[in-house]
Scaffold this active site. Structure first.
Site, PDB file in Angstrom:
ATOM      1  N   LYS A 165      50.135  45.260  55.795  1.00 37.96           N
ATOM      2  CA  LYS A 165      49.604  44.040  55.034  1.00 37.96           C
ATOM      3  C   LYS A 165      49.295  42.988  55.834  1.00 37.96           C
ATOM      4  CE  LYS A 165      49.003  46.609  51.536  1.00 37.96           C
ATOM      5  NZ  LYS A 165      47.784  46.838  50.926  1.00 37.96           N
ATOM      6  N   LYS A 265      41.739  54.698  43.839  1.00 39.17           N
ATOM      7  CA  LYS A 265      42.978  54.366  42.857  1.00 39.17           C
ATOM      8  C   LYS A 265      42.673  54.852  41.562  1.00 39.17           C
ATOM      9  CE  LYS A 265      44.883  50.673  45.705  1.00 39.17           C
ATOM     10  NZ  LYS A 265      44.161  50.453  46.720  1.00 39.17           N
TER      11      LYS A 265
END
Ligand code: MG
Length: 367
Positions: A165, A265
């Site tokens: 991240k 997703k």
């Protein structure tokens, strides 16, 4: 067969690492997940789950899932849960957009279809490719050295794919990427996921500063156009995620050669039915995929395993096992990671049996 009731349970999912941080200072400590139960007149019951990554990642939030089911649910009573195309057409006709609201209902209806047909969902989605599904580990945003230590720890647990991240201060992000790549071996794969956090010039700077490394860049900027400009300037393998929320943009991105890998997703696209459509299109076009969801527990992880396991292996970039990030198990039968891999259940449907004591009473009943 008819849908007679739709129930929603709310479950809190705390994290083993206590907090999950990503670009722009965004973080979550306890995930708010909605478990959806679709009951039928034949007694067969299906389960789904939707868990947004907080209210500031995609246009989705946890209470909105329940609120949306309260709005949409009454319009689905009496529909056949095994006729997924008809059901999705009805959902789209009754509620414009809001794919995360539809995702849990669609997932539960796939569970029903599997139970009725006696087949695992991955068989219904095309069959099982290979023995298992390779997983990545998302590495929460911390100082460069801390992230490198996390990667070393998860590497020792069997993971060989890592998603850092980044999307913070560009100079620190360059250090993060270099520190982590330094603890990896050839064959390990590293993705630097900025989650829309960089401006275009920052993204180009970071990408150029690490272009001697074996690293992928994921969703550097907020808009598709900014990402495309970065893609054209950087020369590193490239993943698009947040911008790819439907077939129109997927086809546009393919036409622009805007990515090498796309992140699909389940709840971003509106359920397993819509994800299968995008997945099959990507497979036909030769675009590799990360197959996953925004977040979730055992039921989302099971659904990911079925979608991923039924995707041809060369185009299956990575997936993730969210149930290993959270401290609460909401269902038995969900996939468990073994050496950085998981497998879809061979039981009918999703292969999960929710723990009723963990779910508690429903917070919403549509009947
Ligand atoms: Mg991403």
């Amino acid at each position: 067969m008819k849908i007679t009731r739709i129930l929603a349970h709310r479950v809190d999912l705390p994290l083993h690492e206590t907090t999950y941080k990503w670009s722009g200072g965004k973080s979550v400590t306890v995930f708010d997940s909605t478990v959806v139960c679709v009951e039928t007149d034949s007694g067969v019951v299906g389960w789904g789950e939707v868990c947004p990554l907080g209210p500031f990642y995609l246009p989705a939030y946890a209470e909105g899932v329940r609120s949306g089911i309260r709005e949409l649910g009454p319009r689905l009573l009496g529909f056949d849960p095994t006729q997924l195309g008809v059901l999705n057409t009805q959902m789209d006709a009754c509620l414009k957009g809001h794919p995360h609201v539809k995702s849990g209902i669609d997932m539960a209806c796939w569970d029903v279809l599997g139970k009725v047909s006696g087949l695992p969902v991955c068989t219904l989605l095309g069959g099982r490719f290979g023995e298992s599904v390779r997983l990545y580990r998302a590495i929460s945003q911390e100082d460069p050295d801390a992230m490198a230590r996390r990667v070393a720890q998860y590497r020792a647990e069997g993971y060989s794919r890592f998603q850092l991240k980044v999307g913070g201060d560009p100079d620190t992000d360059i250090e993060r990427i270099r520190a982590v790549r330094g603890v990896l071996r050839p064959g390990d794969r590293l993705v630097a996921d900025a989650n829309t956090g960089w401006t275009q010039h920052e993204a180009v700077r970071v990408a150029r500063a690490v272009r001697d490394l074996d690293v992928y860049i994921e969703q550097p900027c907020l808009t598709y156009e900014e990402c495309l400009a970065v893609r054209r300037a950087c020369g590193l393998p490239f993943v698009l995620d947040e911008n790819i929320d439907g077939l129109d943009v997927l086809l546009r991105a393919r036409s622009d050669l805007a990515m090498d890998v796309v992140n699909l997703k389940i709840s971003k696209l509106g359920g397993i039915t819509r994800t299968r459509q995008a997945r099959d299109l990507c497979a036909s076009m030769g675009i590799a995929m990360t197959l996953e969801d925004s977040w979730g527990g055992d039921i989302v992880t099971a659904a990911i395993a079925h979608v991923a396991h039924s995707t041809p292996e060369p185009l299956r970039f990575t997936s993730t096992d969210f149930n290993s990030y959270v401290t609460v198990s909401i269902a038995e039968g969900a996939p468990r990671r073994v050496d950085g891999f998981m497998r879809a259940s061979a039981a009918p449907g999703l292969g999960v049996e929710p723990r009723r004591d963990v779910l508690g009473p429903p917070v919403l009943v549509v009947e």
